[in-house]
Design an enzyme around this catalytic site. Structure first.
Site, PDB file in Angstrom:
ATOM      1  N   GLY A  70      -6.969  -4.828  -5.170  1.00 38.82           N
ATOM      2  CA  GLY A  70      -6.347  -5.852  -6.213  1.00 38.82           C
ATOM      3  C   GLY A  70      -6.251  -7.124  -5.764  1.00 38.82           C
ATOM      4  N   GLY A 118      -7.245  -0.720  -4.115  1.00 31.47           N
ATOM      5  CA  GLY A 118      -8.049  -0.558  -5.452  1.00 31.47           C
ATOM      6  C   GLY A 118      -9.660  -0.338  -4.911  1.00 31.47           C
ATOM      7  N   GLU A 141      -0.139  -0.777   1.215  1.00 26.21           N
ATOM      8  CA  GLU A 141       0.890  -1.218   0.257  1.00 26.21           C
ATOM      9  C   GLU A 141       2.249  -1.201   0.958  1.00 26.21           C
ATOM     10  OE1 GLU A 141      -2.826   0.038  -1.956  1.00 26.21           O
ATOM     11  OE2 GLU A 141      -1.219   1.007  -0.520  1.00 26.21           O
ATOM     12  N   ASP A 149      -0.964   3.261  -5.042  1.00 22.12           N
ATOM     13  CA  ASP A 149      -1.183   3.317  -6.583  1.00 22.12           C
ATOM     14  C   ASP A 149      -2.465   3.872  -6.624  1.00 22.12           C
ATOM     15  OD1 ASP A 149      -2.441   1.145  -5.908  1.00 22.12           O
ATOM     16  OD2 ASP A 149      -1.661  -0.222  -7.611  1.00 22.12           O
TER      17      ASP A 149
END
Length: 354
Positions: A70, A118, A141, A149
């Site tokens: 992202g 992502g 992350e 995520d």
């Protein structure tokens, strides 16, 4: 495209019987924006309903990678502004991840080059995951004060042994052989042959099954190569079997060899809060019955991240000031209170309702 018109960030193409989705932000390593997520979902819906499409291929423009994740600078700005766009981004991204996991037609992800965050969500949930000699895959992350995520808490616990825990906590990047070992990819194909792969897929007859697509991909595949994770599996399983970060660090200190020492050094540079929360989420993911359950739990944690000082500090150090020297608060895992971790486990409102 007319003069002065901005190029599309997602290029949609129908080539023979293959629907092609190309991420088109090569200067930004094809990092995802909210409009891109919407365009991908719209294309997938259209291809699913199109009787002339036998398969779908996800790829990235440029030679550096499929997708670096992202657009974290945009997420940082949204969180600072409190405009709600970050939460909307995560909701739509997670819905897209779930759509890919359940996609009714053969879905082929070409994970060439950098495939992180992502980008893993766009690929590892798919049915046919291709890596190359240039693949660098990671869920990085914890190094930016965030947590894995995109359904990673479903994917990583299903890697052999504790390989997924190692990946999720260290955030280190891995190559093709390790990605296949961790069950995040299926086959290795030389990057120089990917255009041939797409062309061959475009000639498959309508109604082709996943087994037909798999046969095409295997015809182009090459040996996986040596997996560092497989070679160090015993060390990883001994050290990462614990349910507390403190015990994992202690176990790594007791292990011999550079791999354990390097792993421990890396963990000590990550956000202590992120490490503790990531481990909780990974263990919960191991017990979960579905990807949807994990995505809902991750969304709750993500929304709480908007009030997490480490999230802002990690992005500052990584992409704004780029000093690579984040000052975590608190600065040690021992100082992270249990109540702090529990706060991130608050269910998302409203839930994803996948």
């Amino acid at each position: 495209m007319q003069d002065g018109e901005r190029p599309s960030e997602v290029i949609i193409e129908r080539r023979g019987t293959a629907g092609i989705i190309r991420l088109n932000r090569p200067r930004a390593l094809n990092s995802l924006t909210l409009p891109m997520i919407g365009a991908i979902a719209e294309a997938l819906d259209a291809f699913a309903d199109d009787p002339e499409m036998a398969s779908v291929v996800m790829t990235g423009e440029g030679e550096r990678g499929l997708c670096a994740g992202g657009d974290i600078r945009a997420l940082h700005e949204s969180a600072r502004a409190g405009d709600g766009l970050a939460g909307t981004f995560w909701r739509e991204e997670f819905r897209l991840n779930h759509m890919i996991a359940l996609y009714p037609k053969p879905y082929v992800a070409l994970m060439d080059g950098i495939t992180m965050g992502g980008g893993v969500g766009l690929s590892s949930h798919g049915r046919h995951r291709i890596v190359t000699e240039r693949t660098r895959l990671a869920m990085p992350e914890t190094g930016i004060g965030y947590v894995p995520d995109i359904g990673a808490t479903w994917l990583l616990p299903r890697a052999p042994g504790e390989a997924g825990t190692w990946l999720g906590l260290t955030g280190l990047d891995i190559g093709a052989a390790d990605a296949i070992h961790a069950r995040l990819a299926d086959l290795r194909i030389a990057s120089s042959r990917l255009d041939e792969v797409i062309h061959t897929l475009s000639t498959l007859p309508l109604g082709s099954a996943s087994s037909d697509v798999d046969a095409v991909l295997r015809a182009f595949s090459e040996p996986d190569g040596e997996s560092r994770l497989r070679q160090n599996a015993a060390t990883i399983d001994r050290a990462f079997r614990f349910d507390s970060v403190e015990e994992i660090l202690t176990a790594l200190a007791a292990e011999e060899g550079e791999f354990a020492a390097e792993t421990r050094r890396v963990l000590l540079t990550r956000s202590p809060t992120s490490l503790k929360l990531a481990l909780r989420l990974l263990r919960a993911g191991r017990r979960s019955a579905s990807l949807a359950e994990c995505l809902d739990r991750e969304l709750g944690a993500c929304l709480q991240m908007l009030d997490n000082p480490d999230f802002f500090e990690g992005i500052r150090a990584a992409v704004i000031d780029k000093d690579r020297n984040p000052k975590w608060l608190p600065s040690s895992v021992e100082a992270v209170q249990a109540a702090t971790v529990e706060r991130f486990l608050k269910p998302a409102e409203p839930p994803l309702s996948l």
